[in-house]
Motif scaffolding. Structure first.
Motif, PDB file in Angstrom:
ATOM      1  N   PHE A  67      -2.913 -26.393 -17.725  1.00 10.87           N
ATOM      2  CA  PHE A  67      -4.083 -25.993 -16.948  1.00 10.87           C
ATOM      3  C   PHE A  67      -5.335 -26.724 -17.428  1.00 10.87           C
ATOM      4  CE2 PHE A  67      -7.682 -23.257 -15.936  1.00 10.87           C
ATOM      5  CZ  PHE A  67      -7.435 -22.928 -14.615  1.00 10.87           C
ATOM      6  N   GLU A  68      -5.497 -26.841 -18.742  1.00 12.36           N
ATOM      7  CA  GLU A  68      -6.656 -27.539 -19.296  1.00 12.36           C
ATOM      8  C   GLU A  68      -6.608 -29.030 -18.971  1.00 12.36           C
ATOM      9  OE1 GLU A  68      -9.412 -26.380 -20.681  1.00 12.36           O
ATOM     10  OE2 GLU A  68      -8.627 -24.374 -20.233  1.00 12.36           O
ATOM     11  N   GLU A  69      -5.412 -29.609 -18.975  1.00 10.53           N
ATOM     12  CA  GLU A  69      -5.279 -31.021 -18.619  1.00 10.53           C
ATOM     13  C   GLU A  69      -5.663 -31.244 -17.159  1.00 10.53           C
ATOM     14  OE1 GLU A  69      -2.016 -34.677 -18.945  1.00 10.53           O
ATOM     15  OE2 GLU A  69      -1.482 -32.646 -19.596  1.00 10.53           O
ATOM     16  N   ILE A  70      -5.234 -30.327 -16.285  1.00  5.81           N
ATOM     17  CA  ILE A  70      -5.609 -30.412 -14.873  1.00  5.81           C
ATOM     18  C   ILE A  70      -7.123 -30.318 -14.725  1.00  5.81           C
ATOM     19  CG2 ILE A  70      -5.543 -29.147 -12.681  1.00  5.81           C
ATOM     20  CD1 ILE A  70      -2.625 -28.473 -13.311  1.00  5.81           C
ATOM     21  N   ARG A  71      -7.726 -29.364 -15.417  1.00  6.99           N
ATOM     22  CA  ARG A  71      -9.172 -29.186 -15.325  1.00  6.99           C
ATOM     23  C   ARG A  71      -9.914 -30.410 -15.838  1.00  6.99           C
ATOM     24  NH1 ARG A  71     -12.331 -23.951 -17.721  1.00  6.99           N
ATOM     25  NH2 ARG A  71     -11.634 -24.819 -19.707  1.00  6.99           N
ATOM     26  N   HIS A  72      -9.396 -31.033 -16.904  1.00  4.13           N
ATOM     27  CA  HIS A  72     -10.027 -32.234 -17.448  1.00  4.13           C
ATOM     28  C   HIS A  72      -9.976 -33.382 -16.438  1.00  4.13           C
ATOM     29  CE1 HIS A  72     -11.169 -35.433 -20.153  1.00  4.13           C
ATOM     30  NE2 HIS A  72     -10.006 -36.038 -19.984  1.00  4.13           N
ATOM     31  N   LYS A  75     -12.287 -32.294 -13.310  1.00  4.79           N
ATOM     32  CA  LYS A  75     -13.718 -32.132 -13.575  1.00  4.79           C
ATOM     33  C   LYS A  75     -14.342 -33.367 -14.204  1.00  4.79           C
ATOM     34  CE  LYS A  75     -16.924 -28.968 -15.915  1.00  4.79           C
ATOM     35  NZ  LYS A  75     -17.045 -27.731 -16.724  1.00  4.79           N
ATOM     36  N   ASN A  76     -13.638 -33.986 -15.146  1.00  2.74           N
ATOM     37  CA  ASN A  76     -14.227 -35.089 -15.900  1.00  2.74           C
ATOM     38  C   ASN A  76     -13.824 -36.465 -15.366  1.00  2.74           C
ATOM     39  OD1 ASN A  76     -15.416 -33.192 -17.662  1.00  2.74           O
ATOM     40  ND2 ASN A  76     -13.594 -33.126 -18.927  1.00  2.74           N
ATOM     41  N   ILE A  78     -11.910 -37.477 -12.562  1.00  2.00           N
ATOM     42  CA  ILE A  78     -12.168 -37.709 -11.140  1.00  2.00           C
ATOM     43  C   ILE A  78     -13.659 -37.570 -10.853  1.00  2.00           C
ATOM     44  CG2 ILE A  78     -11.788 -36.757  -8.823  1.00  2.00           C
ATOM     45  CD1 ILE A  78      -8.914 -36.291  -9.543  1.00  2.00           C
ATOM     46  N   GLY A  79     -14.316 -36.681 -11.535  1.00  2.00           N
ATOM     47  CA  GLY A  79     -15.768 -36.548 -11.376  1.00  2.00           C
ATOM     48  C   GLY A  79     -16.493 -37.838 -11.730  1.00  2.00           C
ATOM     49  N   ALA A  80     -16.024 -38.514 -12.776  1.00  2.00           N
ATOM     50  CA  ALA A  80     -16.639 -39.782 -13.179  1.00  2.00           C
ATOM     51  C   ALA A  80     -16.409 -40.862 -12.129  1.00  2.00           C
ATOM     52  CB  ALA A  80     -16.072 -40.228 -14.525  1.00  2.00           C
ATOM     53  N   ILE A  81     -15.224 -40.859 -11.537  1.00  2.00           N
ATOM     54  CA  ILE A  81     -14.935 -41.837 -10.478  1.00  2.00           C
ATOM     55  C   ILE A  81     -15.825 -41.591  -9.266  1.00  2.00           C
ATOM     56  CG2 ILE A  81     -13.197 -42.570  -8.793  1.00  2.00           C
ATOM     57  CD1 ILE A  81     -11.113 -42.294 -10.956  1.00  2.00           C
ATOM     58  N   ASN A  82     -15.965 -40.349  -8.875  1.00  2.00           N
ATOM     59  CA  ASN A  82     -16.837 -40.033  -7.739  1.00  2.00           C
ATOM     60  C   ASN A  82     -18.277 -40.474  -8.000  1.00  2.00           C
ATOM     61  OD1 ASN A  82     -14.750 -38.901  -6.259  1.00  2.00           O
ATOM     62  ND2 ASN A  82     -15.113 -36.843  -7.057  1.00  2.00           N
ATOM     63  N   TYR A  83     -18.713 -40.296  -9.240  1.00  2.00           N
ATOM     64  CA  TYR A  83     -20.071 -40.724  -9.602  1.00  2.00           C
ATOM     65  C   TYR A  83     -20.210 -42.240  -9.464  1.00  2.00           C
ATOM     66  CZ  TYR A  83     -24.101 -41.826 -12.544  1.00  2.00           C
ATOM     67  OH  TYR A  83     -25.283 -42.327 -13.026  1.00  2.00           O
ATOM     68  N   LYS A  84     -19.204 -42.987  -9.949  1.00  2.00           N
ATOM     69  CA  LYS A  84     -19.250 -44.444  -9.861  1.00  2.00           C
ATOM     70  C   LYS A  84     -19.174 -44.919  -8.412  1.00  2.00           C
ATOM     71  CE  LYS A  84     -17.293 -45.184 -14.473  1.00  2.00           C
ATOM     72  NZ  LYS A  84     -16.121 -45.687 -15.232  1.00  2.00           N
ATOM     73  N   MET A  85     -18.371 -44.219  -7.601  1.00  2.00           N
ATOM     74  CA  MET A  85     -18.291 -44.557  -6.181  1.00  2.00           C
ATOM     75  C   MET A  85     -19.661 -44.387  -5.510  1.00  2.00           C
ATOM     76  SD  MET A  85     -15.346 -45.574  -4.863  1.00  2.00           S
ATOM     77  CE  MET A  85     -13.557 -45.437  -4.920  1.00  2.00           C
TER      78      MET A  85
END
Length: 204
Positions: A67-72, A75-76, A78-85
């Motif tokens: 669960f923690e791996e999924i959240r990482h 949240k982190n 894929i979130g970073a990729i969206n930010y770069k996009m």
């Protein structure tokens, strides 16, 4: 507990405490109280009473790690990729405004987008595999009202046996819950979990 009521007082004839009674703390719908009857894993079913509790704890620990791996990832990473996009989109828009949207500039942007998309697709494949792993195991609980219910491990935060806990164990449990309150994300419509996002936003 067996009691007799004679009109003026209650006389307790016998009181028993079940040390194997379990409190199951879930991510949603509150706590569940009962007794563990069976554990259903992908390759086996456990019903031996002596092995149920350690197997339950181990499976909860393993599931929470997934669960923690999924959240990482969500949240982190894929979130970073969206930010770069989004940064690339703004960069392209800036080139349009400044009339600098050349073929060479767009080729570089499109290559970066392609690389980011490839990384994103890899993360989504990982998530698919992790979710399959997360949702495949369950256990059976006999509730205090006599009903039996199958519970997915993916819905469980922790399980504990309060009647068998020592004073030291209880102090450790309270310390763990207090740290969770300070450091974890809220859940259950902000009625469970922690206050970390709120604290962080206030400090920021």
């Amino acid at each position: 507990m067996v009691s007799i009521f004679d009109g003026s007082m209650v006389t307790v004839l016998q009181s028993t405490i079940s040390e194997d009674a379990v409190v199951i703390e879930r991510r949603e719908w509150g706590n569940m109280h009962g007794f563990i009857k069976a554990i259903y894993l992908s390759d086996k079913t456990l019903t031996d009473k002596a092995s149920l509790w350690p197997a339950l704890q181990q499976q909860i620990k393993s599931t929470n790690a997934v669960f923690e791996e999924i959240r990482h990832i969500e949240k982190n990473l894929i979130g970073a990729i969206n930010y770069k996009m989004e940064r690339l989109r703004l960069k392209e828009r800036g080139l349009e405004i400044e009339n600098k949207k050349t073929e060479a500039a767009m080729s570089e942007i499109n290559q970066q987008r392609s690389d980011l998309q490839q990384t994103y697709d890899g993360y989504t494949q990982q998530l698919t595999s992790l979710y399959e792993q997360l949702n495949k195991n369950t256990f059976e609980v006999s509730l205090v009202n006599g009903q039996k219910k199958k519970v997915p491990f993916s819905t469980v935060v922790r399980a504990y046996q309060p009647n068998s806990m020592s004073i030291i164990s209880k102090l450790g449990f309270y310390a763990e819950k207090f740290w969770e309150f300070l450091s974890d994300d809220p859940r259950e419509a902000n009625t469970e979990g922690g206050i970390f996002p709120c604290y962080f936003s206030v400090q920021y």
